[in-house]
Write a protein that holds these residues in place. Sequence first.
Motif, PDB file in Angstrom:
ATOM      1  N   VAL A   4       0.831  -1.200   0.000  1.00 30.66           N
ATOM      2  CA  VAL A   4       0.000   0.000   0.000  1.00 30.66           C
ATOM      3  C   VAL A   4       0.867   1.253   0.000  1.00 30.66           C
ATOM      4  O   VAL A   4       0.576   2.240  -0.693  1.00 30.66           O
ATOM      5  CB  VAL A   4      -0.953  -0.003   1.214  1.00 30.66           C
ATOM      6  N   ALA A   5       1.966   1.215   0.756  1.00 27.86           N
ATOM      7  CA  ALA A   5       2.878   2.361   0.784  1.00 27.86           C
ATOM      8  C   ALA A   5       3.519   2.581  -0.591  1.00 27.86           C
ATOM      9  O   ALA A   5       3.639   3.721  -1.062  1.00 27.86           O
ATOM     10  CB  ALA A   5       3.958   2.138   1.845  1.00 27.86           C
ATOM     11  N   ILE A   6       3.944   1.479  -1.249  1.00 29.12           N
ATOM     12  CA  ILE A   6       4.520   1.585  -2.595  1.00 29.12           C
ATOM     13  C   ILE A   6       3.494   2.141  -3.571  1.00 29.12           C
ATOM     14  O   ILE A   6       3.798   3.010  -4.399  1.00 29.12           O
ATOM     15  CB  ILE A   6       5.026   0.207  -3.062  1.00 29.12           C
ATOM     16  N   LEU A   7       2.263   1.656  -3.460  1.00 23.93           N
ATOM     17  CA  LEU A   7       1.171   2.122  -4.320  1.00 23.93           C
ATOM     18  C   LEU A   7       0.939   3.620  -4.138  1.00 23.93           C
ATOM     19  O   LEU A   7       0.910   4.385  -5.116  1.00 23.93           O
ATOM     20  CB  LEU A   7      -0.098   1.332  -4.005  1.00 23.93           C
ATOM     21  N   ALA A   8       0.802   4.049  -2.896  1.00 25.84           N
ATOM     22  CA  ALA A   8       0.490   5.453  -2.622  1.00 25.84           C
ATOM     23  C   ALA A   8       1.632   6.369  -3.035  1.00 25.84           C
ATOM     24  O   ALA A   8       1.419   7.433  -3.638  1.00 25.84           O
ATOM     25  CB  ALA A   8       0.176   5.620  -1.134  1.00 25.84           C
ATOM     26  N   LEU A   9       2.862   5.970  -2.728  1.00 25.85           N
ATOM     27  CA  LEU A   9       4.014   6.801  -3.046  1.00 25.85           C
ATOM     28  C   LEU A   9       4.151   7.016  -4.547  1.00 25.85           C
ATOM     29  O   LEU A   9       4.319   8.146  -5.024  1.00 25.85           O
ATOM     30  CB  LEU A   9       5.283   6.159  -2.487  1.00 25.85           C
ATOM     31  N   ASN A  10       4.062   5.932  -5.299  1.00 29.69           N
ATOM     32  CA  ASN A  10       4.269   6.047  -6.743  1.00 29.69           C
ATOM     33  C   ASN A  10       3.113   6.751  -7.438  1.00 29.69           C
ATOM     34  O   ASN A  10       3.320   7.482  -8.407  1.00 29.69           O
ATOM     35  CB  ASN A  10       4.518   4.674  -7.347  1.00 29.69           C
ATOM     36  N   LEU A  11       1.899   6.562  -6.959  1.00 29.21           N
ATOM     37  CA  LEU A  11       0.775   7.318  -7.515  1.00 29.21           C
ATOM     38  C   LEU A  11       0.944   8.810  -7.251  1.00 29.21           C
ATOM     39  O   LEU A  11       0.695   9.643  -8.132  1.00 29.21           O
ATOM     40  CB  LEU A  11      -0.543   6.829  -6.918  1.00 29.21           C
ATOM     41  N   ALA A  12       1.396   9.152  -6.041  1.00 29.12           N
ATOM     42  CA  ALA A  12       1.586  10.563  -5.696  1.00 29.12           C
ATOM     43  C   ALA A  12       2.689  11.191  -6.552  1.00 29.12           C
ATOM     44  O   ALA A  12       2.537  12.316  -7.052  1.00 29.12           O
ATOM     45  CB  ALA A  12       1.915  10.695  -4.214  1.00 29.12           C
ATOM     46  N   LEU A  13       3.803  10.472  -6.720  1.00 33.01           N
ATOM     47  CA  LEU A  13       4.908  11.013  -7.510  1.00 33.01           C
ATOM     48  C   LEU A  13       4.537  11.127  -8.983  1.00 33.01           C
ATOM     49  O   LEU A  13       4.905  12.098  -9.654  1.00 33.01           O
ATOM     50  CB  LEU A  13       6.148  10.130  -7.332  1.00 33.01           C
ATOM     51  N   ALA A  14       3.817  10.129  -9.506  1.00 35.94           N
ATOM     52  CA  ALA A  14       3.378  10.197 -10.906  1.00 35.94           C
ATOM     53  C   ALA A  14       2.416  11.361 -11.108  1.00 35.94           C
ATOM     54  O   ALA A  14       2.514  12.103 -12.097  1.00 35.94           O
ATOM     55  CB  ALA A  14       2.727   8.883 -11.312  1.00 35.94           C
ATOM     56  N   ALA A  15       1.481  11.530 -10.165  1.00 33.65           N
ATOM     57  CA  ALA A  15       0.525  12.640 -10.272  1.00 33.65           C
ATOM     58  C   ALA A  15       1.242  13.981 -10.210  1.00 33.65           C
ATOM     59  O   ALA A  15       0.892  14.919 -10.938  1.00 33.65           O
ATOM     60  CB  ALA A  15      -0.514  12.538  -9.156  1.00 33.65           C
ATOM     61  N   ARG A  16       2.256  14.085  -9.352  1.00 34.38           N
ATOM     62  CA  ARG A  16       3.016  15.331  -9.264  1.00 34.38           C
ATOM     63  C   ARG A  16       3.720  15.637 -10.578  1.00 34.38           C
ATOM     64  O   ARG A  16       3.738  16.787 -11.035  1.00 34.38           O
ATOM     65  CB  ARG A  16       4.043  15.250  -8.132  1.00 34.38           C
ATOM     66  N   GLY A  17       4.279  14.597 -11.206  1.00 37.37           N
ATOM     67  CA  GLY A  17       4.957  14.791 -12.484  1.00 37.37           C
ATOM     68  C   GLY A  17       4.000  15.244 -13.570  1.00 37.37           C
ATOM     69  O   GLY A  17       4.306  16.157 -14.350  1.00 37.37           O
ATOM     70  N   TRP A  18       2.837  14.608 -13.641  1.00 37.02           N
ATOM     71  CA  TRP A  18       1.856  14.996 -14.653  1.00 37.02           C
ATOM     72  C   TRP A  18       1.302  16.398 -14.386  1.00 37.02           C
ATOM     73  O   TRP A  18       1.083  17.171 -15.316  1.00 37.02           O
ATOM     74  CB  TRP A  18       0.716  13.977 -14.703  1.00 37.02           C
ATOM     75  N   TYR A  19       1.077  16.736 -13.124  1.00 36.33           N
ATOM     76  CA  TYR A  19       0.591  18.075 -12.792  1.00 36.33           C
ATOM     77  C   TYR A  19       1.620  19.125 -13.179  1.00 36.33           C
ATOM     78  O   TYR A  19       1.274  20.189 -13.699  1.00 36.33           O
ATOM     79  CB  TYR A  19       0.282  18.156 -11.295  1.00 36.33           C
ATOM     80  N   ARG A  20       2.884  18.828 -12.954  1.00 39.65           N
ATOM     81  CA  ARG A  20       3.968  19.749 -13.294  1.00 39.65           C
ATOM     82  C   ARG A  20       4.040  19.961 -14.805  1.00 39.65           C
ATOM     83  O   ARG A  20       4.305  21.057 -15.288  1.00 39.65           O
ATOM     84  CB  ARG A  20       5.288  19.174 -12.768  1.00 39.65           C
ATOM     85  N   ASP A  21       3.767  18.891 -15.576  1.00 37.66           N
ATOM     86  CA  ASP A  21       3.834  18.994 -17.031  1.00 37.66           C
ATOM     87  C   ASP A  21       2.704  19.843 -17.607  1.00 37.66           C
ATOM     88  O   ASP A  21       2.850  20.430 -18.680  1.00 37.66           O
ATOM     89  CB  ASP A  21       3.777  17.596 -17.669  1.00 37.66           C
ATOM     90  N   VAL A  22       1.565  19.879 -16.880  1.00 32.36           N
ATOM     91  CA  VAL A  22       0.395  20.584 -17.419  1.00 32.36           C
ATOM     92  C   VAL A  22       0.707  22.056 -17.664  1.00 32.36           C
ATOM     93  O   VAL A  22       0.252  22.652 -18.645  1.00 32.36           O
ATOM     94  CB  VAL A  22      -0.804  20.434 -16.454  1.00 32.36           C
ATOM     95  N   GLY A  23       1.478  22.679 -16.793  1.00 36.08           N
ATOM     96  CA  GLY A  23       1.780  24.101 -16.916  1.00 36.08           C
ATOM     97  C   GLY A  23       2.996  24.417 -17.754  1.00 36.08           C
ATOM     98  O   GLY A  23       3.445  25.572 -17.766  1.00 36.08           O
TER      99      GLY A  23
END
Length: 225
Positions: A58-77
């Motif tokens: 669960v920790a691996i799942l949450a961490l990687n989802l959060a980091l992937a989401a941060r990367g995609w959010y950063r790319d949007v702008g």
Amino acid sequence: MGNLNPAWFGYAALLSLLAMGFLARIEFIRLALAIAALLALPFALFEWHSIGAAALLVAILALNLALAARGWYRDVGTHFTAEELALRGLHFDRLGANDARRLIDQGHWISAKRGEVLIRENQAAPSLFYLAEGRALIQRDGADVGTLADGALIGEATVLDGSHATGTVILTSNARLWFVPAAALRAYLAANPDIAAVLHEGFARALRGKLASANTRIADMPPLS
């Protein structure tokens, strides 16, 4: 779990990890890790009966989802000009928008005149060049051996290791160029190994394209009489 064997979730998780080997962008790798953790979770709960392993997944799942989401959010702008979009699409397409933006910002855009020498034979390439618009001639031992046109990378074969160029590249028309000095590029890639791996792949693809073009020219030459 009824008749569903939890081992199948374990196999699916392993397949997700295998698929990571075919991914280039770090966001997709993180997503694959998250999927693998999610698929392995039923196996940990119902086959191993391990709360500790499940918590780790669960920790691996949450961490990687959060980091992937941060990367995609950063790319949007992240924004590019038309010529930057062309450069990214041709040679940096495996990089995320933010990584491509940072790499392009290491270099400079210039307008150059016909007759300018970009790279000299038997000398280290001073920069990596992208020929956005224009034409260039490749010479080896004073003989014309090839041409370059819009969209070509110049210097990618030697710029990373500092070895000497095997030919001279001269502009045969006024041109629009992006370039990044060799020393600056090597320092940037040393500090960003993920980008370096993708760039190496892009350089190899560009070299394969040049080789294919050279083979086509040779095949089209008239036979020697």
